[in-house]
Design an enzyme around this catalytic site. Structure first.
Site, PDB file in Angstrom:
ATOM      1  N   LYS A 192      48.203  66.548  -2.814  1.00 10.22           N
ATOM      2  CA  LYS A 192      47.999  65.126  -2.969  1.00 10.22           C
ATOM      3  C   LYS A 192      49.540  64.470  -3.054  1.00 10.22           C
ATOM      4  O   LYS A 192      50.595  65.199  -3.142  1.00 10.22           O
ATOM      5  CB  LYS A 192      47.569  65.249  -4.571  1.00 10.22           C
ATOM      6  CG  LYS A 192      46.536  63.837  -4.361  1.00 10.22           C
ATOM      7  CD  LYS A 192      45.431  63.788  -3.805  1.00 10.22           C
ATOM      8  CE  LYS A 192      44.401  62.558  -4.044  1.00 10.22           C
ATOM      9  NZ  LYS A 192      43.043  62.863  -3.500  1.00 10.22           N
ATOM     10  N   ASP A 220      43.179  57.348  -0.073  1.00 12.32           N
ATOM     11  CA  ASP A 220      42.876  57.646  -1.132  1.00 12.32           C
ATOM     12  C   ASP A 220      42.963  56.217  -1.780  1.00 12.32           C
ATOM     13  O   ASP A 220      42.759  55.131  -1.025  1.00 12.32           O
ATOM     14  CB  ASP A 220      43.743  58.440  -2.115  1.00 12.32           C
ATOM     15  CG  ASP A 220      42.807  58.886  -3.569  1.00 12.32           C
ATOM     16  OD1 ASP A 220      43.345  57.940  -4.486  1.00 12.32           O
ATOM     17  OD2 ASP A 220      42.361  59.676  -3.556  1.00 12.32           O
TER      18      ASP A 220
END
Length: 445
Positions: free
Chosen positions: A126, A166
């Site tokens: 991430k 995201d």
């Protein structure tokens, strides 16, 4: 085995002080693994648990950029390459003021098990920045993305680490990031980023995938009780990509979504959300939920409280972490909510999760219910590798099959470890064992 799990958790807290979201994510997984380790003690050997909670690589860097007035700003960039046992690191980039190392670590840790559940050969990672794209011009966003990618480009690649979007990172940002990567590397590595535009390597259904997948998972849970979404009222939080397409798929399956939200409040539309209007306001105009209410007779904006105050059959938290607390869970349960499927990452607090599990309702954690996004990202990588593109029906059919497989894997694991219907245990156990088995096969690395 509880002593082993508790010791590992204490080490995580001591090494990662102040990173409460990361602590929460680790505890939630480790507590679920107690019956797994009791049945298979070898998973606690050779410090496997200690290794799986420690990122393989943590990258933090400075991101200087210039605004339209010529002023220089400095943000922080992050990439946590958490676990590559199953394949290249895979996970989104989040641009939001709340981003810090702890947030990215929590998201990356969750991504390990989510990606494992998809069975698509992708590891967990991430990244992101504390940059806020809201209120910035396209030129400012472009300059920031180019600066961010100038550093990130040396750490990623189609077989190494494949970021995606995201919160705060949509098609515009992915385009700017890919353009700078291509410029720096002098290589058209289409598979280095997912969520791309259709004209340059993107996949149909990728935009819809996370929201669609969440609703498909809810439908699969209901099927175990002989029910469907037909005729059910649904509360949705958020109004971004996940929320919009959760609303769309819920409507396609006969449900009536009646809420959505942003930071200014939540909208209640008892007649059912006007999806075309919501898309116009949020995707085209980049407006606020109040703009929807001003054009939609019968809807209302509530600035106090949360969507969970509205009586519904199904709740889909699709905004951000820890948005649904113990009091919210009690309200939902008191008003008859029987299904909760998480479209966001860890949107329910531990108190809320405990309430849902205690009540015995159908509750799906995000690592299972919202895995459709990353699953379709992996399908995009597959198409890029083959220099092909599937039509919408083919891509959606593959997504539907993957979500059904994730659901069935969770059910089977929960039954194996003595807690039928516990999707938290099922998701964590199924995701963990796939990763752990491969880590053991790879040796102590």
């Amino acid at each position: 085995m509880q002593d082993v799990v508790e010791k590992v958790y204490e080490q995580v807290v001591a090494r990662n002080r102040g990173e409460s979201e990361f602590h929460q994510a680790v505890r939630e997984v480790l507590e679920s693994l107690d019956p797994v380790i009791a049945k298979h003690p070898h998973y606690a050997e050779d410090a496997l648990l200690e290794r799986i909670v420690e990122p393989e690589r943590q990258i933090m860097f400075r991101v200087p950029w210039v605004d339209d007035a010529g002023a220089v700003h400095v943000n922080r960039g992050f990439r946590i390459e958490f676990n590559s046992a199953l394949g290249p690191y895979k996970g989104g980039l989040r641009f939001h003021p709340s981003v810090n190392a702890g947030i990215i670590k929590f998201l990356g840790f969750e991504q390990i098990f989510k990606n494992s559940l998809t069975n698509q050969g992708i590891g967990g990672g991430k990244g992101g920045s504390d940059f806020d794209p809201h209120g910035k011009s396209d030129a400012e966003v472009m300059r920031f993305c180019q600066s961010f990618m100038t550093e990130l480009s040396r750490h990623i690649g189609p077989s190494t680490d494949v970021p995606a979007g995201d919160i705060g990172v949509g098609g515009r940002e992915i385009g700017y990031l890919f353009g700078q990567y291509k410029r720096l590397r002098n290589s058209y590595d289409a598979g280095v980023l997912t969520g791309k535009g259709l004209a340059w390597g993107g996949s149909l259904v990728r935009t819809e995938a996370t929201g669609y997948g969440t609703v498909l998972f809810a439908q699969s849970m209901l099927a175990t009780k002989g029910q469907t979404l037909e005729g059910k009222k649904v509360a949705v939080s958020g109004s971004g990509n996940v929320a919009i397409y959760a609303i769309e798929k819920a409507q396609q399956l006969g449900a009536t979504p009646i809420t959505f939200s942003d930071s200014s409040g939540y909208v209640v539309d008892e007649a059912g959300v006007d999806l075309d209007l919501l898309k116009q306001v949020k995707e085209v105009e980049r407006g606020r939920v109040a703009d929807y209410v001003s054009r939609r007779p019968g809807s209302r904006l509530v600035t106090e409280g949360r969507p969970w105050d509205v009586p519904v059959d199904v709740a889909l938290p699709c905004a951000t972490q820890n948005e649904l607390d113990g009091d919210d869970a009690a309200t939902l349960l008191r008003q008859g909510c029987a299904v909760v499927a998480e479209g966001a990452n860890m949107p329910s607090t531990p108190e809320a999760v405990e309430a849902f599990l205690g009540a015995g309702i159908l509750y799906a954690p995000g690592k299972a219910a919202n895995a459709g996004g990353v699953a379709t990202s992996a399908l995009e990588m597959e198409q890029n590798a083959g220099r092909t593109r599937w039509d919408f029906a083919t891509a959606e059919e593959k997504l539907t099959a993957i979500m059904a497989d994730i659901h069935d894997s969770c059910v089977a694991a929960a039954e194996e470890y003595g807690r039928p219907g516990d999707y938290v245990l099922g998701a964590n156990a199924a995701g963990f064992t796939r990763v752990a088995d491969v880590m053991i096969a790879h040796g102590i690395v």
